[in-house]
Design a protein around this motif. Structure first.
Motif, short mmCIF file in Angstrom:
data_model
loop_
_atom_site.label_atom_id
_atom_site.label_comp_id
_atom_site.label_asym_id
_atom_site.label_seq_id
_atom_site.Cartn_x
_atom_site.Cartn_y
_atom_site.Cartn_z
N VAL A 193 3.98 -16.44 9.64
CA VAL A 193 5.77 -15.99 9.28
C VAL A 193 5.28 -17.82 8.37
CG1 VAL A 193 7.85 -16.79 10.23
CG2 VAL A 193 6.48 -14.65 11.39
N LEU A 194 6.02 -17.64 6.91
CA LEU A 194 6.37 -18.77 6.46
C LEU A 194 8.38 -18.71 6.20
CD1 LEU A 194 5.53 -21.26 4.05
CD2 LEU A 194 6.08 -19.45 2.94
N THR A 195 8.72 -19.84 6.04
CA THR A 195 9.51 -20.38 6.18
C THR A 195 9.94 -21.75 5.58
OG1 THR A 195 10.40 -20.25 8.69
CG2 THR A 195 11.90 -21.60 7.69
N THR A 196 10.18 -21.62 4.24
CA THR A 196 10.88 -22.49 3.34
C THR A 196 11.66 -22.67 2.52
OG1 THR A 196 9.26 -23.44 1.16
CG2 THR A 196 9.46 -21.17 1.77
N GLU A 197 12.13 -23.41 1.94
CA GLU A 197 13.47 -23.54 0.65
C GLU A 197 12.99 -22.89 -0.67
OE1 GLU A 197 15.93 -26.48 3.45
OE2 GLU A 197 16.01 -26.21 1.16
N LEU A 198 13.44 -22.54 -1.22
CA LEU A 198 13.05 -22.12 -2.69
C LEU A 198 14.29 -22.15 -3.49
CD1 LEU A 198 10.26 -18.81 -1.87
CD2 LEU A 198 10.29 -21.05 -2.27
N PRO A 199 14.24 -22.47 -4.38
CA PRO A 199 15.14 -22.39 -5.45
C PRO A 199 16.10 -20.51 -5.78
CG PRO A 199 13.59 -24.05 -5.92
CD PRO A 199 13.21 -23.26 -5.10
N ALA A 200 16.97 -20.60 -6.44
CA ALA A 200 16.84 -18.88 -6.54
C ALA A 200 16.23 -18.41 -7.47
CB ALA A 200 18.46 -18.83 -6.75
N GLY A 201 16.00 -17.35 -7.46
CA GLY A 201 15.09 -16.68 -9.33
C GLY A 201 14.25 -15.53 -9.05
N LYS A 202 13.42 -15.12 -10.01
CA LYS A 202 12.72 -14.20 -9.29
C LYS A 202 11.17 -14.89 -9.50
CE LYS A 202 11.37 -9.84 -12.52
NZ LYS A 202 11.78 -9.24 -13.14
N TYR A 203 10.47 -14.11 -8.40
CA TYR A 203 9.29 -14.79 -8.47
C TYR A 203 8.14 -13.52 -7.97
CZ TYR A 203 11.29 -18.84 -6.26
OH TYR A 203 11.86 -20.27 -5.96
N ALA A 204 7.30 -13.75 -7.99
CA ALA A 204 5.78 -12.76 -8.31
C ALA A 204 5.50 -13.11 -6.65
CB ALA A 204 5.32 -12.93 -9.17
N LEU A 205 4.66 -12.43 -6.06
CA LEU A 205 3.94 -12.91 -4.75
C LEU A 205 3.06 -12.31 -4.55
CD1 LEU A 205 4.28 -12.43 -1.96
CD2 LEU A 205 4.67 -9.99 -0.95
#
Length: 135
Positions: free
Chosen positions: A97-109
C-alpha cells in the motif's frame, strides 16, 4: 504503535502484483502472461509506478512509446511530464500500500519490468492504464 488515519485529501494507491491495478481507482487490463502459474499467481517480480503524463496523452500514445522502448529505442517525444512515484519491484505474491501526496492531474500506471522468459516489457504487452488524481 497506533497509526494515525490517512487524511482524506491524500490519494492512497493499493498496487497488487497479481493485477497491477490500484484497487477501486483504475482497472488496468491484465496482459496474458506465461509468467503466471496455472493458479494465476505470478512467478516473477513486478512493480507499479504512477507517472504524470502530458496533456492529451492516450493509451495508444503509451502503447507507441512502450513498443519503441521495448525495441531498444527511447523516443524524444515521451508521453511523461515527470518522474515516477510508486513501488520498486516486489517478489511474487507480495503487495504493498503506497500512501503519497500527488498533484492533481492525469497519470499513467505502468511497470518498467520485463518478462524474465521473453525479455518483453509488460507495459508493451498492455500492462498500463491512465487515471486521474484529484480535481
Amino acid at each position: 504503535m497506533k497509526r494515525s488515519p490517512i487524511p482524506a485529501a491524500v490519494p492512497v494507491v493499493t498496487a497488487s502484483l497479481l493485477t497491477l491495478a490500484p484497487a477501486a481507482q483504475v482497472a488496468a487490463p491484465q496482459a496474458p502472461s506465461p509468467s503466471t502459474t496455472s493458479r494465476g499467481r505470478p512467478r516473477q517480480h513486478n512493480e507499479a509506478m504512477l507517472m504524470p503524463v502530458r496533456t492529451g496523452t492516450s493509451l495508444p500514445d503509451l502503447d507507441t512509446y512502450f513498443a519503441a522502448v521495448d525495441a531498444g529505442r527511447y523516443p524524444a517525444d515521451s508521453p511523461f511530464s515527470g518522474g515516477p512515484t510508486g513501488v520498486v519491484p516486489l517478489s511474487p505474491g507480495r503487495s504493498v500500500v503506497l500512501t503519497t501526496e500527488l498533484p492533481a492531474g492525469k497519470y499513467a500506471l505502468v511497470t518498467w519490468v520485463r518478462h524474465l522468459g521473453s525479455g518483453k516489457m509488460y507495459a508493451a504487452r498492455g500492462m498500463r492504464a491512465l487515471t486521474t488524481v484529484g480535481g
